[in-house]
Design an enzyme around this catalytic site. Structure first.
Site, PDB file in Angstrom:
ATOM      1  N   ARG A   1       0.812  -1.239   0.000  1.00 49.27           N
ATOM      2  CA  ARG A   1       0.000   0.000   0.000  1.00 49.27           C
ATOM      3  C   ARG A   1       0.836   1.276   0.000  1.00 49.27           C
ATOM      4  NH1 ARG A   1      -3.073  -3.434   3.074  1.00 49.27           N
ATOM      5  NH2 ARG A   1      -5.022  -3.989   2.038  1.00 49.27           N
TER       6      ARG A   1
ATOM      7  N   LYS B   1       2.631  11.336 -11.598  1.00 54.54           N
ATOM      8  CA  LYS B   1       1.879  10.309 -12.331  1.00 54.54           C
ATOM      9  C   LYS B   1       2.825   9.152 -12.593  1.00 54.54           C
ATOM     10  CE  LYS B   1      -1.158  12.486 -15.701  1.00 54.54           C
ATOM     11  NZ  LYS B   1      -1.434  12.381 -17.152  1.00 54.54           N
TER      12      LYS B   1
ATOM     13  N   GLU C   1       9.263  17.103 -25.732  1.00 52.42           N
ATOM     14  CA  GLU C   1       8.464  17.515 -24.561  1.00 52.42           C
ATOM     15  C   GLU C   1       8.845  18.940 -24.126  1.00 52.42           C
ATOM     16  OE1 GLU C   1       5.926  15.682 -23.673  1.00 52.42           O
ATOM     17  OE2 GLU C   1       6.443  13.547 -23.617  1.00 52.42           O
TER      18      GLU C   1
ATOM     19  N   LYS D   1       5.538  22.473 -16.121  1.00 56.31           N
ATOM     20  CA  LYS D   1       4.809  21.320 -15.581  1.00 56.31           C
ATOM     21  C   LYS D   1       4.492  21.528 -14.098  1.00 56.31           C
ATOM     22  CE  LYS D   1       4.399  16.393 -15.604  1.00 56.31           C
ATOM     23  NZ  LYS D   1       4.846  15.107 -16.119  1.00 56.31           N
TER      24      LYS D   1
ATOM     25  N   GLU E   1      -5.388  15.944 -12.717  1.00 54.74           N
ATOM     26  CA  GLU E   1      -5.833  16.116 -14.104  1.00 54.74           C
ATOM     27  C   GLU E   1      -7.342  16.259 -14.250  1.00 54.74           C
ATOM     28  OE1 GLU E   1      -3.429  13.916 -16.849  1.00 54.74           O
ATOM     29  OE2 GLU E   1      -4.982  14.001 -18.392  1.00 54.74           O
TER      30      GLU E   1
ATOM     31  N   ARG F   1      -4.282  20.351 -15.974  1.00 52.95           N
ATOM     32  CA  ARG F   1      -3.217  19.385 -16.250  1.00 52.95           C
ATOM     33  C   ARG F   1      -3.376  18.712 -17.612  1.00 52.95           C
ATOM     34  NH1 ARG F   1       0.047  15.317 -12.161  1.00 52.95           N
ATOM     35  NH2 ARG F   1       1.469  14.568 -13.755  1.00 52.95           N
TER      36      ARG F   1
ATOM     37  N   ASN G   1      -1.059  17.349 -22.136  1.00 53.43           N
ATOM     38  CA  ASN G   1      -1.245  16.315 -23.162  1.00 53.43           C
ATOM     39  C   ASN G   1      -1.239  16.893 -24.575  1.00 53.43           C
ATOM     40  OD1 ASN G   1      -1.463  14.343 -21.200  1.00 53.43           O
ATOM     41  ND2 ASN G   1      -3.677  14.587 -21.013  1.00 53.43           N
TER      42      ASN G   1
ATOM     43  N   HIS H   1      -0.525  14.761 -27.581  1.00 50.47           N
ATOM     44  CA  HIS H   1      -0.457  13.381 -27.110  1.00 50.47           C
ATOM     45  C   HIS H   1      -1.607  12.489 -27.577  1.00 50.47           C
ATOM     46  CE1 HIS H   1       2.931  14.664 -24.813  1.00 50.47           C
ATOM     47  NE2 HIS H   1       3.050  13.524 -24.174  1.00 50.47           N
TER      48      HIS H   1
ATOM     49  N   HIS I   1      -0.206   9.102 -28.870  1.00 50.09           N
ATOM     50  CA  HIS I   1      -0.539   7.783 -28.314  1.00 50.09           C
ATOM     51  C   HIS I   1      -1.062   6.855 -29.406  1.00 50.09           C
ATOM     52  CE1 HIS I   1      -0.822   9.380 -23.890  1.00 50.09           C
ATOM     53  NE2 HIS I   1       0.418   9.234 -24.324  1.00 50.09           N
TER      54      HIS I   1
ATOM     55  N   HIS J   1       8.379   7.624 -27.790  1.00 50.54           N
ATOM     56  CA  HIS J   1       7.345   8.537 -27.295  1.00 50.54           C
ATOM     57  C   HIS J   1       7.578   9.986 -27.766  1.00 50.54           C
ATOM     58  CE1 HIS J   1       4.249  10.062 -24.652  1.00 50.54           C
ATOM     59  NE2 HIS J   1       5.109  10.943 -24.166  1.00 50.54           N
TER      60      HIS J   1
HETATM   61  N1  LIG Z   1       4.585   9.828 -15.810  1.00 43.83           N
HETATM   62  C1  LIG Z   1       4.543  10.853 -16.623  1.00 43.83           C
HETATM   63  O1  LIG Z   1       4.036  11.931 -16.268  1.00 43.83           O
HETATM   64  C2  LIG Z   1       5.142  10.727 -17.987  1.00 43.83           C
HETATM   65  C3  LIG Z   1       5.310  11.872 -18.772  1.00 43.83           C
HETATM   66  C4  LIG Z   1       5.937  11.751 -20.009  1.00 43.83           C
HETATM   67  C5  LIG Z   1       6.339  10.496 -20.464  1.00 43.83           C
HETATM   68  N2  LIG Z   1       6.139   9.391 -19.679  1.00 43.83           N
HETATM   69  C6  LIG Z   1       6.579   8.060 -20.134  1.00 43.83           C
HETATM   70  O2  LIG Z   1       7.987   8.027 -20.216  1.00 43.83           O
HETATM   71  C7  LIG Z   1       8.343   6.961 -21.095  1.00 43.83           C
HETATM   72  C8  LIG Z   1       9.497   7.363 -21.973  1.00 43.83           C
HETATM   73  O3  LIG Z   1      10.595   7.722 -21.186  1.00 43.83           O
HETATM   74  P1  LIG Z   1      12.044   7.947 -21.824  1.00 43.83           P
HETATM   75  O4  LIG Z   1      11.911   8.703 -23.080  1.00 43.83           O
HETATM   76  O5  LIG Z   1      12.889   8.462 -20.745  1.00 43.83           O
HETATM   77  O6  LIG Z   1      12.460   6.491 -22.308  1.00 43.83           O
HETATM   78  P2  LIG Z   1      13.219   5.262 -21.607  1.00 43.83           P
HETATM   79  O7  LIG Z   1      12.986   5.245 -20.160  1.00 43.83           O
HETATM   80  O8  LIG Z   1      12.807   4.083 -22.407  1.00 43.83           O
HETATM   81  O9  LIG Z   1      14.758   5.563 -21.877  1.00 43.83           O
HETATM   82  C9  LIG Z   1      15.237   5.523 -23.189  1.00 43.83           C
HETATM   83  C10 LIG Z   1      16.456   4.604 -23.331  1.00 43.83           C
HETATM   84  O10 LIG Z   1      17.606   5.302 -22.873  1.00 43.83           O
HETATM   85  C11 LIG Z   1      18.327   4.494 -21.946  1.00 43.83           C
HETATM   86  N3  LIG Z   1      18.939   5.438 -21.010  1.00 43.83           N
HETATM   87  C12 LIG Z   1      18.354   6.039 -19.952  1.00 43.83           C
HETATM   88  N4  LIG Z   1      19.184   6.924 -19.407  1.00 43.83           N
HETATM   89  C13 LIG Z   1      20.339   6.893 -20.118  1.00 43.83           C
HETATM   90  C14 LIG Z   1      21.569   7.582 -20.044  1.00 43.83           C
HETATM   91  N5  LIG Z   1      21.781   8.539 -19.128  1.00 43.83           N
HETATM   92  N6  LIG Z   1      22.533   7.275 -20.935  1.00 43.83           N
HETATM   93  C15 LIG Z   1      22.312   6.330 -21.881  1.00 43.83           C
HETATM   94  N7  LIG Z   1      21.170   5.644 -22.015  1.00 43.83           N
HETATM   95  C16 LIG Z   1      20.189   5.930 -21.150  1.00 43.83           C
HETATM   96  C17 LIG Z   1      17.314   3.584 -21.348  1.00 43.83           C
HETATM   97  O11 LIG Z   1      17.918   2.415 -20.864  1.00 43.83           O
HETATM   98  C18 LIG Z   1      16.392   3.319 -22.532  1.00 43.83           C
HETATM   99  O12 LIG Z   1      16.905   2.289 -23.327  1.00 43.83           O
HETATM  100  C19 LIG Z   1       7.094   6.609 -21.871  1.00 43.83           C
HETATM  101  O13 LIG Z   1       6.590   5.373 -21.434  1.00 43.83           O
HETATM  102  C20 LIG Z   1       6.116   7.727 -21.514  1.00 43.83           C
HETATM  103  O14 LIG Z   1       4.779   7.303 -21.543  1.00 43.83           O
HETATM  104  C21 LIG Z   1       5.555   9.502 -18.456  1.00 43.83           C
HETATM  105 ZN   LIG Z   2       4.753  12.746 -23.209  1.00 46.79          ZN
END
Ligand SMILES: NC(=O)c1ccc[n+]([C@@H]2O[C@H](COP(=O)([O-])OP(=O)(O)OC[C@H]3O[C@@H](n4cnc5c(N)ncnc54)[C@H](O)[C@@H]3O)[C@@H](O)[C@H]2O)c1
Ligand SMILES: [Zn+2]
Length: 338
Positions: free
Chosen positions: A106, A128, A170, A212, A222, A226, A230, A233, A237, A248
């Site tokens: 929890r 989130k 972003e 943000k 949201e 908020r 998006n 997005h 998506h 992404h």
């Molecule tokens: N929670 C939220 O509010 C929110 C907002 C925006 C996006 N997201 C989510 O975030 C995700 C995408 O995140 P991302 O773009 O960071 O992708 P990711 O986490 O897949 O990272 C991209 C790649 O880079 C590698 N990597 C990470 N840090 C590194 C570094 N310092 N040096 C070398 N390689 C590195 C990782 O291993 C991975 O292979 C999506 O699933 C998206 O939906 C969430």
């Molecule tokens: Zn995003």
């Protein structure tokens, strides 16, 4: 060290050296790290002091199954309510780690070191977290603030160009939503300069987080404002659901360019502003051609499980630095791309 932001008086966001800041932030008790194999290989010393659980990479592992694997490893490691979970990685790691931490027993306290540009300016901040279900994005998750987020720009040096660029999508999104000045600064610089000028990059990261953090401050869950985050997005998506060619951020760039076109058609955005948006994204190296036919994307949008009462909430840019959320029927939205 003082936090750059304190989101909702619950979540401190730091911009600076993780190795220096982290010791001050971690609680006295046990810490378990959640990360991925790439981070472990590149930044092993950051993880080495703690028990760690490594997950795979790529959007396809952002699932309940991965969360369950984490729960099992937590049980094996004897993780309990007094354990602190530290997620070290990009958006995938922080989304999964935040969800596992906020639901295991929890809820355990957790914090992040964000290692991708996309994570630093967006995914790790705001509380989130969650996973995809049957390819539908972020269908299960919680709103739970990490105690802290450390954004260390020096960790981004090892990021491949493609992943760095994804984060810039972003940043541009944040600028269009609420920061015309940030947009202007990005227009005047180049991908190469952003990659190499750490001071400029820190400023850009900070400005994007501010957009943000300000929004999350008064709409954490949201219900209104908020939704603006998006921007681009809805179509992004759909792109991610129907093609695995784009990550992404790349999908967000395409979605943002397309929605700017729709906003012009609706008469809420000037054509010259749409052009500035398309130009800045192209100059940063984004391919703005949808990877699948727009017709297929619109079909996917209509099926989006997050539609409420069958209606879409579309974020329309109404200027550089300003946008509005409009309720639209899927057919009405589709007509904008006819
Ligand atoms: N929670 C939220 O509010 C929110 C907002 C925006 C996006 N997201 C989510 O975030 C995700 C995408 O995140 P991302 O773009 O960071 O992708 P990711 O986490 O897949 O990272 C991209 C790649 O880079 C590698 N990597 C990470 N840090 C590194 C570094 N310092 N040096 C070398 N390689 C590195 C990782 O291993 C991975 O292979 C999506 O699933 C998206 O939906 C969430
Ligand atoms: Zn995003």
């Amino acid at each position: 060290m003082k936090p750059a932001f304190n989101v909702r008086q619950q979540s401190e966001v730091y911009i600076g050296s993780a190795a220096e800041i982290l010791p001050e932030l971690l609680p006295q008790g046990r810490v378990v790290v959640v990360s991925d194999a790439t981070i472990d290989r590149l930044y092993h010393p950051l993880l080495a002091k703690y028990d760690s659980v490594l997950i795979g990479t790529g959007e396809s592992i952002k699932t309940l199954q991965t969360v369950e694997t984490l729960y099992r490893r937590f049980i094996e490691l004897g993780v309990d309510r007094s354990t602190f979970v530290l997620g070290i990685g990009g958006g995938i790691v922080t989304d999964v780690a935040g969800f596992a931490a906020s639901t295991y027993m929890r809820g355990l306290p957790f914090g992040f070191i964000s290692t991708t540009l996309l994570g630093q300016v967006d995914a790790s901040v705001g509380g989130k977290n969650g996973v995809n279900v049957d390819g539908y994005k972020n269908m299960a998750g919680t709103f739970t603030q990490p105690q802290f987020v450390v954004c260390d720009p020096s960790l981004l040096r090892s990021l491949p160009d493609r992943e760095f660029r994804a984060g810039l999508a972003e940043v541009v999104k944040a600028a269009i939503i609420a920061d015309a000045d940030l947009f202007g600064r990005i227009e005047q610089t180049s991908f190469e300069t952003l990659r190499t000028d750490t001071d400029l990059l820190s400023d850009v990261i900070s400005a994007a987080i501010r957009v943000k953090a300000d929004i999350v401050e008064y709409d954490e869950k949201e219900s209104g404002e908020r939704r603006k985050l998006n921007l681009g997005h809805t179509l992004a998506h759909a792109i991610e659901k129907s093609s695995n060619r784009m990550n992404h951020g790349e999908a967000v760039a395409v979605g943002t360019a397309l929605i700017a076109g729709a906003a012009v058609k609706l008469g809420v955005l000037k054509e010259e502003e749409r052009q500035r948006i398309a130009e800045v994204l192209s100059r940063l190296g984004f391919d703005l051609t949808p990877p699948v036919e727009i017709k297929r994307l619109l079909k996917e949008v209509g099926k989006d499980k997050k539609n409420e009462d069958g209606m879409l909430r579309i974020v329309l840019p109404v200027g550089i630095g300003d946008c509005e959320v409009r309720k639209m029927a899927p057919a009405e939205f589709a007509a904008l791309f006819a």
